[in-house]
Each structure stands twice: as C-alpha cells, then as structure tokens.
Design a protein around this motif. Structure first.
Motif, short mmCIF file in Angstrom:
data_model
loop_
_atom_site.label_atom_id
_atom_site.label_comp_id
_atom_site.label_asym_id
_atom_site.label_seq_id
_atom_site.Cartn_x
_atom_site.Cartn_y
_atom_site.Cartn_z
N LEU A 11 0.82 -1.21 0.00
CA LEU A 11 0.00 0.00 0.00
C LEU A 11 0.85 1.26 0.00
N LEU A 12 2.06 1.17 0.51
CA LEU A 12 2.93 2.35 0.52
C LEU A 12 3.33 2.76 -0.88
N ARG A 13 3.39 1.80 -1.78
CA ARG A 13 3.73 2.09 -3.18
C ARG A 13 2.48 2.14 -4.06
N ARG A 14 1.32 2.26 -3.45
CA ARG A 14 0.05 2.44 -4.12
C ARG A 14 -0.30 1.27 -5.04
N GLU A 15 0.11 0.05 -4.68
CA GLU A 15 -0.36 -1.11 -5.43
C GLU A 15 -1.87 -1.29 -5.23
N ALA A 16 -2.39 -0.75 -4.14
CA ALA A 16 -3.83 -0.72 -3.88
C ALA A 16 -4.09 0.40 -2.88
N ASP A 17 -5.35 0.84 -2.82
CA ASP A 17 -5.72 1.86 -1.84
C ASP A 17 -6.15 1.22 -0.53
N ILE A 18 -6.87 0.11 -0.63
CA ILE A 18 -7.36 -0.62 0.53
C ILE A 18 -7.05 -2.10 0.31
N ALA A 19 -6.67 -2.79 1.36
CA ALA A 19 -6.39 -4.22 1.25
C ALA A 19 -7.11 -4.97 2.36
N ILE A 20 -7.61 -6.16 2.02
CA ILE A 20 -8.13 -7.08 3.02
C ILE A 20 -7.06 -8.15 3.19
N ARG A 21 -6.51 -8.24 4.40
CA ARG A 21 -5.37 -9.12 4.66
C ARG A 21 -5.68 -10.09 5.80
N HIS A 22 -4.80 -11.09 5.93
CA HIS A 22 -4.90 -12.03 7.04
C HIS A 22 -3.94 -11.67 8.16
N MET A 23 -3.46 -10.43 8.15
CA MET A 23 -2.51 -10.01 9.20
C MET A 23 -2.67 -8.52 9.46
N ALA A 24 -2.31 -8.11 10.66
CA ALA A 24 -2.36 -6.70 11.02
C ALA A 24 -1.21 -5.96 10.35
N PRO A 25 -1.41 -4.67 10.02
CA PRO A 25 -0.31 -3.90 9.44
C PRO A 25 0.78 -3.64 10.46
N THR A 26 2.01 -3.65 10.01
CA THR A 26 3.15 -3.36 10.89
C THR A 26 3.79 -2.02 10.59
N GLU A 27 3.56 -1.47 9.41
CA GLU A 27 4.15 -0.19 9.04
C GLU A 27 3.42 0.95 9.74
N PRO A 28 4.15 1.91 10.31
CA PRO A 28 3.50 3.02 11.03
C PRO A 28 2.64 3.90 10.13
N GLU A 29 2.92 3.89 8.82
CA GLU A 29 2.14 4.73 7.90
C GLU A 29 0.77 4.14 7.59
N LEU A 30 0.55 2.88 7.96
CA LEU A 30 -0.70 2.20 7.65
C LEU A 30 -1.58 2.10 8.88
N ILE A 31 -2.88 2.08 8.64
CA ILE A 31 -3.84 1.86 9.71
C ILE A 31 -4.69 0.66 9.34
N GLY A 32 -5.17 -0.06 10.33
CA GLY A 32 -5.97 -1.25 10.06
C GLY A 32 -7.04 -1.45 11.12
N ARG A 33 -8.09 -2.14 10.74
CA ARG A 33 -9.14 -2.53 11.65
C ARG A 33 -9.35 -4.04 11.51
N GLU A 34 -9.39 -4.71 12.63
CA GLU A 34 -9.63 -6.15 12.60
C GLU A 34 -11.11 -6.40 12.31
N LEU A 35 -11.37 -7.32 11.40
CA LEU A 35 -12.73 -7.67 11.04
C LEU A 35 -13.23 -8.82 11.90
N SER A 36 -14.52 -8.99 11.94
CA SER A 36 -15.08 -10.11 12.69
C SER A 36 -14.67 -11.40 12.01
N GLY A 37 -13.68 -12.04 12.53
CA GLY A 37 -13.12 -13.22 11.88
C GLY A 37 -14.08 -14.40 11.92
#
Length: 295
Positions: free
Chosen positions: A140-166
């Motif tokens: 996401l830092l290189r704009r490969e996408a604007d929003i991503a649905i991932r199986h892991m929490a973001p670790t980069e300080p520039e990114l924000i994430g919300r955990e979904l109801s798994g």
C-alpha cells in the motif's frame, strides 16, 4: 555521475525502477500495464540520458550493472517521494468519484466481493473500483492498492488497520470423497487420506503444526498457491482441505470432516494508508467494507 546536468522524464525512471524490481522488461510491462517495447524504449532513453548501461542480460533476465545499482538507490528515493505526494493528493480529494483499488484474495473476490461492489455501485455510481485479486500482500505504501483485506495486522506506522469479525475455518471434503473414504474424526483416522494444500506440503504442515495440528506425513500431494484452484480440487473429491466456514457454506456438496480436530480462527484485517482516510471516496469504500464484513 553529475545528476544536476541530467534531464529525463519520470516515465523513464518508473520503467527503470519496475524493470530492476521485476528482473525483466516483460515483468515491468505487466506491473506498469504497458507493453514490453515501450518499457525497453524508456529504459534505453534513460541510459542515453545518463550515459551509462543500467542492465546486462543474463539468461532470460536482466541484472543491474554497477552503475545501474547506483542509479537504483537514487530513484528508489525518488519513487518513495512520488508515492508520498500521490498519497497526500489522493487523501485531500473531496469528491466521491474516481478510482479506488481494493486488494483481496481470490476466494473473497469470487464469493464475497460481488455483493459489496453492487452496494458501492448503488451508493456512489461515479466510483471506479478496481478489484486487485492476489493472495500476496499488496504494497500500500507504493500504491499497489488503496485498501487491502489481509490475514494479518499492518506493521508499518504509515498504515492503519481494523480487525474484522473473523470467521472460523475447519477441514472439509466433498460428499463424494466421504462416500469413498469415510468421514474421519481424527488425524489418526485420516493418515492414509490425501490432503489438498494452499501451498507446498512442508509449508502447510508447518502452519498447521503451529496450531497444534499434525498433518499425516506424505498426505499433501496436491496443492496450489491459488486458493480457488486448491478449493476446486476439494470440491472435485480429490482430498481434504481447509476453508473458512462462510466460504464453504457457499459450495454445494461439501461437508465438514475431522470433527475432533481444532477449529481454526481466520484473522482478517482491512488496511489503508493514513493519508487516504481523509479522502471521501476512500472513506466511503472503507466504511462499506467494514459494515459488510463486520468491522
């Protein structure tokens, strides 16, 4: 190298950077969504402007020359700066129109996203949504996408994430498989049965081992890194596989097996860049995803 005396355009720099990272002109063309000859011309133009050879061919690929490696270090910094400028500009966009790129896995793209995209199209018909289907983590830092649905929490300080109801995941097989082999309740009962993997057998065994599940040795003879392809093998009765309950429920003729083995939680996160949260169109897509996916 006297950079002050050099004039070149940004398209040449992007072509060089993509070629260096992908290792070939064809790979760069695929990433930048253009043609291989165009990438070749842009790289050659940059070489002419700099007065040095940037690549040399080794087999079917390209490797950087010493001069190319020096240039790469400089243009990566330029690329990072350009990405930050793009993020700031996108984040300040105050309209609910334009492009939003969402990165999701293949199974989510097939089974979950169509309904969500329909809701977004109704709510904001001027949105242009690109669905990027990949089982890899989009940068996401290189704009490969604007929003991503991932199986892991973001670790980069520039990114924000919300955990979904798994959801939960467990072992499944087709009804035809169970008719032929029976419905095992434990791994001991399934030790001679084939398993379908979403990657090489050793990787699958290692991941399950971390969850306290010991996969029978030699059982993972069929696998694919494309989750959809692996799941189709399960649906075709070729073996036992793991799937999230909500996805498995959408597949006809599939039943749970290995009932005494542990049910596995499925971690899901929605992630974007901090700057993009200030964009109305990104916010609309973000909020819709959170609502539909249980954020």
């Amino acid at each position: 190298m006297n950079w002050d005396a050099i004039s070149f355009d940004w398209n040449q720099v992007r072509a060089f950077l993509a070629t260096a990272e992908e290792g070939s002109l064809s790979g760069a063309a695929r990433v930048l969504q253009t043609t291989q000859p165009t990438i070749g011309r842009q790289v050659s133009a940059l070489e002419a402007a700099l007065g040095v050879a940037l690549f040399e061919r080794v087999g079917r690929g390209l490797v950087l020359t010493p001069s190319g490696a020096e240039v790469l270090e400089e243009v990566r910094a330029m690329g990072d700066a350009a990405a930050r400028v793009s993020l700031v500009a996108a984040g300040r966009n105050d309209t609910v129109a334009g492009r939003v790129a969402i990165s999701v896995s293949d199974m989510m793209a097939i089974h979950v996203m169509p309904d969500i995209l329909g809701a977004l199209s109704d709510a904001a018909p001027e949105l242009e949504i690109e669905l990027i289907v990949t089982n890899d983590v989009s940068d996401l830092l290189r704009r490969e996408a604007d929003i991503a649905i991932r199986h892991m929490a973001p670790t980069e300080p520039e990114l924000i994430g919300r955990e979904l109801s798994g959801s939960k995941a467990r072992f499944y097989a087709s009804e035809s498989f169970v008719q032929r082999h029976g419905n095992p309740r434990t791994m001991a009962e399934a030790q001679h049965m084939p398993f379908i993997g979403f990657g090489p057998p050793d990787e699958m065994a290692r991941e399950l081992g971390l969850r306290g599940i010991d996969l029978p040795a030699g059982s993972g003879r069929l696998y694919s890194k494309t989750i959809f392809a692996a799941w189709q093998m399960v649906c075709a009765g070729l073996g036992i596989g793991i799937m999230a309950d909500d996805i498995a429920a959408r597949s006809a003729g599939i039943v749970p097996v290995l009932a005494e083995e542990e049910v596995m939680p499925v971690d899901m996160w929605i992630v974007t860049h901090r700057e993009l949260r200030h964009s109305r169109r990104i916010r609309l897509v973000w909020d819709t995803l959170l609502e539909r996916l249980g954020g």
